[in-house]
Design a protein around this motif. Structure first.
Motif, PDB file in Angstrom:
ATOM      1  N   ASP A 196     -32.295  -8.504  37.702  1.00  0.00           N
ATOM      2  CA  ASP A 196     -32.797  -6.890  37.695  1.00  0.00           C
ATOM      3  C   ASP A 196     -32.579  -6.447  36.121  1.00  0.00           C
ATOM      4  O   ASP A 196     -33.078  -5.475  35.948  1.00  0.00           O
ATOM      5  CB  ASP A 196     -32.051  -6.331  38.785  1.00  0.00           C
ATOM      6  CG  ASP A 196     -32.494  -6.763  40.041  1.00  0.00           C
ATOM      7  OD1 ASP A 196     -33.596  -7.332  40.047  1.00  0.00           O
ATOM      8  OD2 ASP A 196     -31.936  -6.270  40.990  1.00  0.00           O
ATOM      9  N   GLU A 237     -32.349  -7.805  33.334  1.00  0.00           N
ATOM     10  CA  GLU A 237     -33.402  -8.308  32.440  1.00  0.00           C
ATOM     11  C   GLU A 237     -34.814  -7.617  32.562  1.00  0.00           C
ATOM     12  O   GLU A 237     -35.769  -7.209  31.639  1.00  0.00           O
ATOM     13  CB  GLU A 237     -33.489  -9.802  32.414  1.00  0.00           C
ATOM     14  CG  GLU A 237     -32.422 -10.474  31.830  1.00  0.00           C
ATOM     15  CD  GLU A 237     -32.247 -11.865  31.894  1.00  0.00           C
ATOM     16  OE1 GLU A 237     -33.341 -12.360  32.337  1.00  0.00           O
ATOM     17  OE2 GLU A 237     -31.274 -12.731  31.475  1.00  0.00           O
ATOM     18  N   LYS A 238     -35.252  -7.452  33.912  1.00  0.00           N
ATOM     19  CA  LYS A 238     -36.415  -6.859  34.122  1.00  0.00           C
ATOM     20  C   LYS A 238     -36.223  -5.316  33.771  1.00  0.00           C
ATOM     21  O   LYS A 238     -37.465  -4.777  33.062  1.00  0.00           O
ATOM     22  CB  LYS A 238     -36.416  -6.789  35.470  1.00  0.00           C
ATOM     23  CG  LYS A 238     -37.867  -6.253  36.123  1.00  0.00           C
ATOM     24  CD  LYS A 238     -38.071  -6.388  37.602  1.00  0.00           C
ATOM     25  CE  LYS A 238     -39.409  -5.404  38.078  1.00  0.00           C
ATOM     26  NZ  LYS A 238     -39.317  -5.243  39.499  1.00  0.00           N
ATOM     27  N   HIS A 239     -35.366  -4.809  33.835  1.00  0.00           N
ATOM     28  CA  HIS A 239     -35.156  -3.399  33.534  1.00  0.00           C
ATOM     29  C   HIS A 239     -35.194  -3.114  31.960  1.00  0.00           C
ATOM     30  O   HIS A 239     -36.088  -2.279  31.424  1.00  0.00           O
ATOM     31  CB  HIS A 239     -34.049  -2.750  33.936  1.00  0.00           C
ATOM     32  CG  HIS A 239     -33.418  -1.437  33.450  1.00  0.00           C
ATOM     33  ND1 HIS A 239     -34.030  -0.054  33.480  1.00  0.00           N
ATOM     34  CD2 HIS A 239     -32.652  -1.210  32.327  1.00  0.00           C
ATOM     35  CE1 HIS A 239     -33.593   0.672  32.876  1.00  0.00           C
ATOM     36  NE2 HIS A 239     -32.736   0.181  32.289  1.00  0.00           N
ATOM     37  N   MET A 240     -34.597  -4.076  31.232  1.00  0.00           N
ATOM     38  CA  MET A 240     -34.718  -4.006  29.644  1.00  0.00           C
ATOM     39  C   MET A 240     -36.031  -4.366  29.328  1.00  0.00           C
ATOM     40  O   MET A 240     -36.582  -3.908  28.260  1.00  0.00           O
ATOM     41  CB  MET A 240     -33.634  -5.147  29.215  1.00  0.00           C
ATOM     42  CG  MET A 240     -32.001  -4.618  29.329  1.00  0.00           C
ATOM     43  SD  MET A 240     -31.671  -2.881  28.821  1.00  0.00           S
ATOM     44  CE  MET A 240     -31.997  -3.184  27.067  1.00  0.00           C
ATOM     45  N   THR A 241     -36.782  -5.226  29.819  1.00  0.00           N
ATOM     46  CA  THR A 241     -38.043  -5.681  29.465  1.00  0.00           C
ATOM     47  C   THR A 241     -39.038  -4.387  29.679  1.00  0.00           C
ATOM     48  O   THR A 241     -39.693  -3.908  28.557  1.00  0.00           O
ATOM     49  CB  THR A 241     -38.834  -6.919  30.328  1.00  0.00           C
ATOM     50  OG1 THR A 241     -37.881  -7.822  30.049  1.00  0.00           O
ATOM     51  CG2 THR A 241     -40.057  -7.048  29.919  1.00  0.00           C
ATOM     52  N   THR A 242     -39.042  -3.477  30.700  1.00  0.00           N
ATOM     53  CA  THR A 242     -39.931  -2.433  31.110  1.00  0.00           C
ATOM     54  C   THR A 242     -39.565  -1.322  30.019  1.00  0.00           C
ATOM     55  O   THR A 242     -40.300  -0.641  29.426  1.00  0.00           O
ATOM     56  CB  THR A 242     -39.620  -1.953  32.255  1.00  0.00           C
ATOM     57  OG1 THR A 242     -38.489  -1.694  32.759  1.00  0.00           O
ATOM     58  CG2 THR A 242     -40.359  -2.854  33.297  1.00  0.00           C
ATOM     59  N   THR A 243     -38.102  -1.215  29.702  1.00  0.00           N
ATOM     60  CA  THR A 243     -37.816  -0.200  28.872  1.00  0.00           C
ATOM     61  C   THR A 243     -38.112  -0.413  27.561  1.00  0.00           C
ATOM     62  O   THR A 243     -38.727   0.570  26.741  1.00  0.00           O
ATOM     63  CB  THR A 243     -35.999   0.208  28.698  1.00  0.00           C
ATOM     64  OG1 THR A 243     -35.771   0.082  30.226  1.00  0.00           O
ATOM     65  CG2 THR A 243     -35.682   1.065  28.013  1.00  0.00           C
ATOM     66  N   MET A 244     -38.144  -1.453  26.779  1.00  0.00           N
ATOM     67  CA  MET A 244     -38.485  -2.200  25.649  1.00  0.00           C
ATOM     68  C   MET A 244     -40.095  -1.910  25.450  1.00  0.00           C
ATOM     69  O   MET A 244     -40.339  -1.325  24.470  1.00  0.00           O
ATOM     70  CB  MET A 244     -38.243  -3.635  25.278  1.00  0.00           C
ATOM     71  CG  MET A 244     -36.789  -3.447  25.114  1.00  0.00           C
ATOM     72  SD  MET A 244     -36.072  -2.743  23.841  1.00  0.00           S
ATOM     73  CE  MET A 244     -36.838  -3.521  22.518  1.00  0.00           C
ATOM     74  N   ALA A 245     -40.831  -2.099  26.476  1.00  0.00           N
ATOM     75  CA  ALA A 245     -42.310  -1.979  26.516  1.00  0.00           C
ATOM     76  C   ALA A 245     -42.602  -0.444  26.103  1.00  0.00           C
ATOM     77  O   ALA A 245     -43.484  -0.105  25.524  1.00  0.00           O
ATOM     78  CB  ALA A 245     -42.926  -2.649  27.670  1.00  0.00           C
ATOM     79  N   LYS A 246     -41.687   0.453  27.121  1.00  0.00           N
ATOM     80  CA  LYS A 246     -42.198   1.678  27.067  1.00  0.00           C
ATOM     81  C   LYS A 246     -41.667   2.455  25.737  1.00  0.00           C
ATOM     82  O   LYS A 246     -42.312   3.207  25.137  1.00  0.00           O
ATOM     83  CB  LYS A 246     -41.463   2.631  28.167  1.00  0.00           C
ATOM     84  CG  LYS A 246     -41.642   2.346  29.514  1.00  0.00           C
ATOM     85  CD  LYS A 246     -40.760   2.978  30.557  1.00  0.00           C
ATOM     86  CE  LYS A 246     -41.507   2.814  31.914  1.00  0.00           C
ATOM     87  NZ  LYS A 246     -40.573   3.510  32.986  1.00  0.00           N
ATOM     88  N   GLU A 297     -41.795   0.817  22.877  1.00  0.00           N
ATOM     89  CA  GLU A 297     -42.841   0.501  21.773  1.00  0.00           C
ATOM     90  C   GLU A 297     -44.228   1.382  21.921  1.00  0.00           C
ATOM     91  O   GLU A 297     -44.833   1.754  21.009  1.00  0.00           O
ATOM     92  CB  GLU A 297     -43.317  -1.201  21.961  1.00  0.00           C
ATOM     93  CG  GLU A 297     -42.175  -2.064  21.565  1.00  0.00           C
ATOM     94  CD  GLU A 297     -41.750  -1.959  20.118  1.00  0.00           C
ATOM     95  OE1 GLU A 297     -42.577  -1.792  19.232  1.00  0.00           O
ATOM     96  OE2 GLU A 297     -40.480  -2.172  20.071  1.00  0.00           O
TER      97      GLU A 297
END
Length: 94
Positions: free
Chosen positions: A38, A40-49, A51
């Motif tokens: 969970d 890692e998923k949160h960090m991935t979406t946060t990093m995409a936002k 960018e």
């Protein structure tokens, strides 16, 4: 065999109660692998936002020759007037 005295009965009851509490708390705890997934998923979406926001920051915020329009020139001139902005300085005589 002698019957157990009150302290031995109390300790057995305490052990049973602690076993219940331990099982209950263990049932309420998160699974570490699920928690990590969970996160890692949160960090991935946060990093995409992040960018996407950085990409939008590169876009111009004002139109071409925005600063030459009279409306914007007046804003600049009025912001320099000490009497209008209550800034320290010599006020003009009326």
């Amino acid at each position: 065999r002698n019957p157990p005295d009150s302290t031995e009965r109390g300790s057995a009851a305490a052990r049973r109660a602690m076993g219940f509490l331990t099982r209950w708390l263990a049932g309420k705890m998160e699974d570490p692998a699920k928690r990590q997934a969970d996160f890692e998923k949160h960090m991935t979406t946060t990093m995409a936002k992040c960018e996407e926001v950085k990409k939008n920051w590169e876009q111009p915020t004002k139109t071409h020759r925005w600063w030459t329009k009279d409306r914007n020139q007046l804003t600049y001139k009025f912001s320099l007037e000490p009497m209008l902005v209550n800034a320290p300085g010599r006020a003009q005589n009326w």
